[in-house]
Scaffold this motif. Structure first.
Motif, PDB file in Angstrom:
ATOM      1  N   ILE A  40      94.286  55.479 121.414  1.00  0.00           N
ATOM      2  CA  ILE A  40      94.413  55.235 120.248  1.00  0.00           C
ATOM      3  C   ILE A  40      95.809  55.861 119.567  1.00  0.00           C
ATOM      4  CG2 ILE A  40      93.533  55.500 117.388  1.00  0.00           C
ATOM      5  CD1 ILE A  40      90.678  55.126 118.778  1.00  0.00           C
ATOM      6  N   LEU A  41      95.815  57.187 119.639  1.00  0.00           N
ATOM      7  CA  LEU A  41      97.224  57.856 119.248  1.00  0.00           C
ATOM      8  C   LEU A  41      98.165  57.240 120.023  1.00  0.00           C
ATOM      9  CD1 LEU A  41      95.671  61.590 119.025  1.00  0.00           C
ATOM     10  CD2 LEU A  41      96.009  59.834 117.336  1.00  0.00           C
ATOM     11  N   LEU A  42      98.317  56.784 121.433  1.00  0.00           N
ATOM     12  CA  LEU A  42      99.286  56.448 122.159  1.00  0.00           C
ATOM     13  C   LEU A  42      99.748  55.017 121.327  1.00  0.00           C
ATOM     14  CD1 LEU A  42     101.120  56.559 124.575  1.00  0.00           C
ATOM     15  CD2 LEU A  42      99.687  54.929 125.568  1.00  0.00           C
ATOM     16  N   LEU A  43      98.826  54.034 120.927  1.00  0.00           N
ATOM     17  CA  LEU A  43      99.124  52.905 120.349  1.00  0.00           C
ATOM     18  C   LEU A  43      99.507  53.134 118.817  1.00  0.00           C
ATOM     19  CD1 LEU A  43      95.819  50.863 121.692  1.00  0.00           C
ATOM     20  CD2 LEU A  43      98.397  50.702 122.288  1.00  0.00           C
ATOM     21  N   MET A  44      99.094  54.197 118.215  1.00  0.00           N
ATOM     22  CA  MET A  44      99.756  54.520 116.900  1.00  0.00           C
ATOM     23  C   MET A  44     101.182  54.756 117.080  1.00  0.00           C
ATOM     24  SD  MET A  44      98.620  57.334 114.021  1.00  0.00           S
ATOM     25  CE  MET A  44      99.864  58.563 114.722  1.00  0.00           C
ATOM     26  N   GLY A  45     101.444  55.350 117.987  1.00  0.00           N
ATOM     27  CA  GLY A  45     102.818  55.779 118.214  1.00  0.00           C
ATOM     28  C   GLY A  45     103.709  54.520 118.378  1.00  0.00           C
ATOM     29  N   VAL A  46     103.200  53.534 119.132  1.00  0.00           N
ATOM     30  CA  VAL A  46     103.806  52.381 119.387  1.00  0.00           C
ATOM     31  C   VAL A  46     104.042  51.529 118.231  1.00  0.00           C
ATOM     32  CG1 VAL A  46     103.602  50.123 120.441  1.00  0.00           C
ATOM     33  CG2 VAL A  46     103.155  52.075 122.078  1.00  0.00           C
ATOM     34  N   SER A  47     103.116  51.564 117.469  1.00  0.00           N
ATOM     35  CA  SER A  47     103.284  51.101 116.065  1.00  0.00           C
ATOM     36  C   SER A  47     104.158  51.744 115.010  1.00  0.00           C
ATOM     37  CB  SER A  47     101.852  51.080 115.189  1.00  0.00           C
ATOM     38  OG  SER A  47     100.855  50.159 115.862  1.00  0.00           O
ATOM     39  N   ALA A  49     106.922  53.044 116.059  1.00  0.00           N
ATOM     40  CA  ALA A  49     107.974  52.594 116.421  1.00  0.00           C
ATOM     41  C   ALA A  49     108.703  51.200 116.123  1.00  0.00           C
ATOM     42  CB  ALA A  49     108.070  52.515 118.193  1.00  0.00           C
ATOM     43  N   GLY A  50     107.718  50.554 115.529  1.00  0.00           N
ATOM     44  CA  GLY A  50     108.220  49.260 114.814  1.00  0.00           C
ATOM     45  C   GLY A  50     108.552  49.305 113.413  1.00  0.00           C
ATOM     46  N   LEU A  51     108.415  50.340 112.788  1.00  0.00           N
ATOM     47  CA  LEU A  51     108.855  50.695 111.456  1.00  0.00           C
ATOM     48  C   LEU A  51     110.357  50.549 111.257  1.00  0.00           C
ATOM     49  CD1 LEU A  51     107.216  54.184 110.483  1.00  0.00           C
ATOM     50  CD2 LEU A  51     106.420  51.666 109.491  1.00  0.00           C
ATOM     51  N   GLU A  52     110.819  49.620 110.236  1.00  0.00           N
ATOM     52  CA  GLU A  52     112.334  49.434 110.158  1.00  0.00           C
ATOM     53  C   GLU A  52     112.947  50.892 109.513  1.00  0.00           C
ATOM     54  OE1 GLU A  52     113.871  46.936 110.470  1.00  0.00           O
ATOM     55  OE2 GLU A  52     112.257  45.547 110.914  1.00  0.00           O
ATOM     56  N   ASN A  53     114.290  51.019 110.040  1.00  0.00           N
ATOM     57  CA  ASN A  53     114.722  52.239 109.696  1.00  0.00           C
ATOM     58  C   ASN A  53     113.981  53.764 110.190  1.00  0.00           C
ATOM     59  OD1 ASN A  53     116.507  54.344 108.521  1.00  0.00           O
ATOM     60  ND2 ASN A  53     115.798  54.072 106.654  1.00  0.00           N
ATOM     61  N   LEU A  54     113.495  53.550 111.301  1.00  0.00           N
ATOM     62  CA  LEU A  54     112.576  54.532 111.949  1.00  0.00           C
ATOM     63  C   LEU A  54     113.001  56.016 111.579  1.00  0.00           C
ATOM     64  CD1 LEU A  54     110.238  55.181 113.566  1.00  0.00           C
ATOM     65  CD2 LEU A  54     111.594  55.137 115.465  1.00  0.00           C
ATOM     66  N   VAL A 122     105.661  56.467 120.684  1.00  0.00           N
ATOM     67  CA  VAL A 122     106.882  56.145 119.960  1.00  0.00           C
ATOM     68  C   VAL A 122     108.020  55.774 120.796  1.00  0.00           C
ATOM     69  CG1 VAL A 122     108.690  56.526 118.331  1.00  0.00           C
ATOM     70  CG2 VAL A 122     106.270  57.309 117.799  1.00  0.00           C
ATOM     71  N   VAL A 123     108.224  56.562 121.836  1.00  0.00           N
ATOM     72  CA  VAL A 123     109.219  56.624 122.899  1.00  0.00           C
ATOM     73  C   VAL A 123     109.026  55.000 123.468  1.00  0.00           C
ATOM     74  CG1 VAL A 123     110.159  57.302 124.858  1.00  0.00           C
ATOM     75  CG2 VAL A 123     109.657  58.805 123.255  1.00  0.00           C
ATOM     76  N   LEU A 124     107.536  55.003 123.946  1.00  0.00           N
ATOM     77  CA  LEU A 124     107.103  53.523 124.910  1.00  0.00           C
ATOM     78  C   LEU A 124     107.607  52.294 123.872  1.00  0.00           C
ATOM     79  CD1 LEU A 124     105.656  52.640 127.384  1.00  0.00           C
ATOM     80  CD2 LEU A 124     103.745  52.846 126.209  1.00  0.00           C
ATOM     81  N   GLY A 125     107.191  52.539 122.408  1.00  0.00           N
ATOM     82  CA  GLY A 125     107.501  51.286 121.716  1.00  0.00           C
ATOM     83  C   GLY A 125     108.916  51.076 121.671  1.00  0.00           C
ATOM     84  N   PHE A 137     104.098  45.107 118.535  1.00  0.00           N
ATOM     85  CA  PHE A 137     103.621  45.951 117.728  1.00  0.00           C
ATOM     86  C   PHE A 137     102.084  45.272 117.095  1.00  0.00           C
ATOM     87  CE2 PHE A 137     108.415  46.487 117.189  1.00  0.00           C
ATOM     88  CZ  PHE A 137     108.319  47.793 117.952  1.00  0.00           C
ATOM     89  N   THR A 138     102.043  43.852 117.058  1.00  0.00           N
ATOM     90  CA  THR A 138     100.879  43.305 116.577  1.00  0.00           C
ATOM     91  C   THR A 138      99.930  43.535 117.613  1.00  0.00           C
ATOM     92  OG1 THR A 138     102.141  41.541 115.637  1.00  0.00           O
ATOM     93  CG2 THR A 138      99.875  41.198 116.039  1.00  0.00           C
ATOM     94  N   THR A 139     100.235  43.541 119.028  1.00  0.00           N
ATOM     95  CA  THR A 139      99.257  43.678 120.179  1.00  0.00           C
ATOM     96  C   THR A 139      98.895  45.077 119.844  1.00  0.00           C
ATOM     97  OG1 THR A 139     100.617  41.999 121.552  1.00  0.00           O
ATOM     98  CG2 THR A 139      98.874  43.682 122.608  1.00  0.00           C
ATOM     99  N   ALA A 140      99.774  46.056 119.857  1.00  0.00           N
ATOM    100  CA  ALA A 140      99.271  47.371 119.820  1.00  0.00           C
ATOM    101  C   ALA A 140      98.134  47.779 118.493  1.00  0.00           C
ATOM    102  CB  ALA A 140     100.692  48.417 119.735  1.00  0.00           C
TER     103      ALA A 140
END
Length: 308
Positions: A40-47, A49-54, A122-125, A137-140
């Motif tokens: 869950i935490l890994l997938l949260m990090g992926v999500s 990574a999808g933020l604009e202006n990270l 986040v790095v993976l994303g 990000f939708t899949t994550a």
């Protein structure tokens, strides 16, 4: 209005109804809980990574987490300190507990590993985004949601097979008092923090209702309010665990209810070995009851406040 609440409660209740007698199966369930949390935490990090202006968003995340955590701790420590003066619990001599942390650094290591997992996500994303686009990000988000349902089933099963009968829980006055005090003071902190975070009062209450259960609060908040606030909820609850690891050995002999309560829902699992090692066996049932109640309160409270 309550459909989301039912979707989360049904797996928890379903898991609670399962009676497991095999020690080997219980061990597999425990490992499944740990694996689900990391997924869950890994997938949260992926999500995230999808933020604009990270970079800018991560700065906002850090500032918001600091505000929420500081206010929550002020309210929690004041309320639990008051409770410690009214209800006393004498901690016993330190016991040698199998696999218990032998230093604060060893205890904190597990929490830091959770933080590393989010960073890896986040790095993976960022690495996969050019290949998969926004679908990543939708899949994550979808996978994280299903991983949460699996986690809730396993948590429910753990609670049922924890050896704590309902009668023991209801009759443990100090455990009930600690849970009620921690929950009430956290909700007041959420109300106080809401205007500073540009949130509605109900959103502030939802953000404060994790009580230390970071994997749950991160996904539920993130699903409704976006990955940025989901990250704030996660880091706020993780910081609670880190602080608990530091405070418990220092204060449990003078203020046992405060030491047990500061960990919130984690007092029945992650911080329990530290409580047992430094506070003795007298503190264990109180910690388990407190954490048990807070774990049951957190999912319905978060979803109830988000639905308003």
């Amino acid at each position: 209005m309550f459909s989301g609440l039912l979707i989360v409660l049904l797996p928890l209740i379903g898991g609670y109804l399962l009676r497991v007698r095999s020690p080997r199966l219980l061990e597999l369930i425990n490992r499944g809980v740990s694996a689900s949390v990391y997924l869950i935490l890994l997938l949260m990090g992926v999500s995230l990574a999808g933020l604009e202006n990270l970079a800018g968003q991560l700065s906002t995340l850090g500032g918001s987490t600091l505000v929420l955590f500081s206010i929550t701790m002020v309210f929690n420590l004041a309320a639990l300190g008051w409770l410690s003066r009214r209800l006393t619990l004498k901690a016993g001599a330190s016991n040698v507990v199998e696999n218990a942390p032998t230093s604060k650094l060893a205890a904190i290591k597990g929490s830091l590993l959770l933080l590393v997992t989010v960073v890896l996500g986040v790095v993976l994303g960022l690495l996969l985004a050019p290949l998969w686009g926004r679908e990543l990000f939708t899949t994550a988000d979808l996978l994280a949601e299903w991983a949460l349902y699996a986690l809730l089933v396993l948590i429910g099963c753990q609670l049922r097979n924890s050896g704590m009968a309902l009668k023991q829980i209801l009759l443990n006055r100090l455990g009930l008092a600690i849970a009620a005090t921690l929950a009430a003071s956290s909700l007041l902190a959420g109300l106080a923090a809401a205007p500073l975070l540009s949130l509605t009062p109900f959103e502030g209450l939802a953000m404060a209702s994790g009580f230390g259960w970071y994997s749950l609060s991160a996904i539920l908040i993130g699903d409704q309010l976006g990955p940025l606030l989901g990250g704030v909820a996660f880091f706020n609850d993780l910081a609670r665990e880190l602080l608990a690891f530091v405070l418990i050995p220092l204060i449990i002999h003078r203020h046992a209810p405060l030491a047990i309560g500061v960990g919130g829902a984690t007092s029945m699992d992650f911080t329990l070995p530290v409580i047992q090692q430094h506070g003795g066996v007298a503190c264990v049932p109180v910690a388990v009851v407190s954490g048990f109640i807070l774990s049951l309160l957190s999912p319905p409270l978060i979803l109830f406040f988000l639905s308003l």
